[in-house]
Structure formats: structure tokens, C-alpha cells
Design a protein around this motif. Structure first.
Motif, PDB file in Angstrom:
ATOM      1  N   ALA A 160       0.902  -1.154  -0.086  1.00  7.00           N
ATOM      2  CA  ALA A 160       0.126  -0.028   0.027  1.00  7.00           C
ATOM      3  C   ALA A 160       1.001   1.135  -0.049  1.00  7.00           C
ATOM      4  O   ALA A 160       0.562   2.203  -0.650  1.00  7.00           O
ATOM      5  CB  ALA A 160      -1.041   0.118   1.031  1.00  7.00           C
ATOM      6  N   ASN A 161       2.027   1.421   0.724  1.00  7.91           N
ATOM      7  CA  ASN A 161       2.650   2.511   0.868  1.00  7.91           C
ATOM      8  C   ASN A 161       3.484   2.591  -0.477  1.00  7.91           C
ATOM      9  O   ASN A 161       3.772   3.581  -0.958  1.00  7.91           O
ATOM     10  CB  ASN A 161       3.796   2.117   1.918  1.00  7.91           C
ATOM     11  CG  ASN A 161       4.679   3.186   2.246  1.00  7.91           C
ATOM     12  OD1 ASN A 161       4.172   4.246   2.275  1.00  7.91           O
ATOM     13  ND2 ASN A 161       6.087   3.030   2.389  1.00  7.91           N
TER      14      ASN A 161
ATOM     15  N   VAL B 258       4.342   5.449  -5.706  1.00 10.14           N
ATOM     16  CA  VAL B 258       4.263   5.541  -7.084  1.00 10.14           C
ATOM     17  C   VAL B 258       3.797   6.623  -7.592  1.00 10.14           C
ATOM     18  O   VAL B 258       4.177   7.328  -8.580  1.00 10.14           O
ATOM     19  CB  VAL B 258       3.931   4.013  -7.613  1.00 10.14           C
ATOM     20  CG1 VAL B 258       3.620   4.119  -9.183  1.00 10.14           C
ATOM     21  CG2 VAL B 258       5.044   2.943  -7.285  1.00 10.14           C
ATOM     22  N   GLN B 259       2.418   7.044  -7.154  1.00  7.12           N
ATOM     23  CA  GLN B 259       1.820   8.212  -7.450  1.00  7.12           C
ATOM     24  C   GLN B 259       2.530   9.142  -7.307  1.00  7.12           C
ATOM     25  O   GLN B 259       2.045  10.240  -8.151  1.00  7.12           O
ATOM     26  CB  GLN B 259       0.412   8.236  -6.665  1.00  7.12           C
ATOM     27  CG  GLN B 259      -0.270   7.181  -7.076  1.00  7.12           C
ATOM     28  CD  GLN B 259      -1.730   6.828  -6.164  1.00  7.12           C
ATOM     29  OE1 GLN B 259      -1.952   7.752  -5.272  1.00  7.12           O
ATOM     30  NE2 GLN B 259      -2.432   5.789  -6.452  1.00  7.12           N
TER      31      GLN B 259
ATOM     32  N   ARG C  35       8.883   2.313  -6.888  1.00  8.74           N
ATOM     33  CA  ARG C  35       8.105   1.088  -7.643  1.00  8.74           C
ATOM     34  C   ARG C  35       7.328   0.262  -6.657  1.00  8.74           C
ATOM     35  O   ARG C  35       7.705   0.323  -5.307  1.00  8.74           O
ATOM     36  CB  ARG C  35       9.201   0.097  -8.138  1.00  8.74           C
ATOM     37  CG  ARG C  35       9.990  -0.599  -7.207  1.00  8.74           C
ATOM     38  CD  ARG C  35      11.185  -1.241  -7.702  1.00  8.74           C
ATOM     39  NE  ARG C  35      11.893  -1.746  -6.744  1.00  8.74           N
ATOM     40  CZ  ARG C  35      12.036  -2.804  -6.240  1.00  8.74           C
ATOM     41  NH1 ARG C  35      11.619  -4.007  -7.174  1.00  8.74           N
ATOM     42  NH2 ARG C  35      12.956  -3.294  -5.512  1.00  8.74           N
ATOM     43  N   VAL C  36       6.328  -0.892  -7.140  1.00  3.09           N
ATOM     44  CA  VAL C  36       5.634  -1.564  -6.073  1.00  3.09           C
ATOM     45  C   VAL C  36       6.497  -2.894  -6.350  1.00  3.09           C
ATOM     46  O   VAL C  36       6.681  -3.448  -7.315  1.00  3.09           O
ATOM     47  CB  VAL C  36       4.242  -1.703  -6.888  1.00  3.09           C
ATOM     48  CG1 VAL C  36       3.753  -2.748  -5.930  1.00  3.09           C
ATOM     49  CG2 VAL C  36       3.528  -0.615  -6.716  1.00  3.09           C
TER      50      VAL C  36
END
Length: 164
Positions: free
Chosen positions: A22-23, A28-29, A36-37
Motif C-alpha cells: 500500500a505504501n 509510485v503516485q 516502484r511496487v
């Protein structure tokens, strides 16, 4: 609302993975060139490893009504080597995550207070909160807890050499 902060346990790994992902999505937004995820399995392995061995990472979780809604990682840093000019100083990096819907009600502050205590118990005299993208919320949060700029971190993107 009662907030319980405690040491993370192996049974918390699924919640820790959810918090990390979630972080990551939130970051990334902010700046997809910097963040990155990560792979879910890599995140799971990381938390399992940290929680199953003597580690330089302290993880605390915050629970509200039995649900893990936040975490803080205190990553103990090595002292500068003897050949460097920096004075020895026990230091740590800190990373705080609170789920959306639980921000602004004291969860992050409770985690930060507990993290500072855990760091002090380990002889840490300075805690760094690295913020690598325009994240006004993180700057506001850490600043309100007494964190201040310390030096300047400069970086330069390297251009990969072209294959001939």
C-alpha cells in the motif's frame, strides 16, 4: 480510539506485506521514476527473514481494534569506518507507514514515539527520515515530530554507456 504499539511478530507478516505494498502504491503516485511496487514474494521473504533472525531492523506495528493499521521500521546503520572523517555516531533510518483511513488520528505519532524509544534502547543518537520525492505529508509528519534538515543529499543520474 485505543492504539496498541508492539513488536512485530511472525504472524504479522501478511499485514506487513499489505502495508509495504500500500505504501509503495502511494509512493509510485508521487514519483514513478523513483518508486516502484516490489514483488509481493520478495516483500514477504524480507519480513520473514527480519522477524526470524537477529536483525539490524526493528519492526513495530500499531493495532486498532485488533487490526494492524501501521508499522515502523528502524534500520540500524553501521558506524562510519575508521578511515572516514565522520565522527562515530550510532544512527538509524526510519520508515513509517499508516494505512489510509487511519491517518491523522495518532497512529503515526504513536509508532514514531515507540520507534524513538526502541532506537534509544539500542544506543541510537540520530534518526534519519529520508524523503526522496515531493511528499509534503511525510515532511509535515516528521517535521512536527522534531525532525529537521541535516546536510544536503545530492544525486546525479548516470547515463548508461551505449553498447557498440
Amino acid at each position: 480510539m485505543s492504539i496498541l504499539v508492539r513488536a512485530a511478530e511472525r504472524d504479522d507478516v501478511p499485514a506487513l506485506v499489505c502495508l509495504r505494498l500500500a505504501n509503495a502504491e502511494r509512493h509510485v503516485q508521487l514519483d514513478p521514476a523513483v518508486y516502484r511496487v516490489p514483488d509481493t514474494e520478495a516483500v514477504r521473504r524480507h519480513f520473514e527473514e527480519v522477524l526470524s533472525a537477529e536483525s539490524k531492523v526493528v519492526i513495530l506495528v500499531a493495532e486498532v481494534m485488533g487490526e494492524v493499521v501501521g508499522m515502523v521500521e528502524v534500520v540500524l546503520l553501521a558506524d562510519p569506518p575508521d578511515h572516514q572523517i565522520l565522527a562515530p555516531c550510532r544512527a538509524a533510518d526510519i520508515h513509517t507507514v499508516v494505512l489510509d483511513g487511519h491517518r491523522g488520528v495518532g497512529v503515526g505519532s504513536a509508532l514514531l514515539i515507540a520507534a524513538e524509544q526502541a532506537a534509544a534502547e539500542r544506543g541510537v543518537s540520530i534518526i534519519y527520515a529520508g524523503i526522496f520525492a515531493p511528499n509534503k505529508g511525510a515532511v509535515r509528519f516528521y517535521s512536527s515530530a522534531g525532525f529537521r534538515p541535516r546536510g544536503t543529499l545530492l544525486s546525479k543520474e548516470q547515463v548508461a554507456p551505449s553498447a557498440s
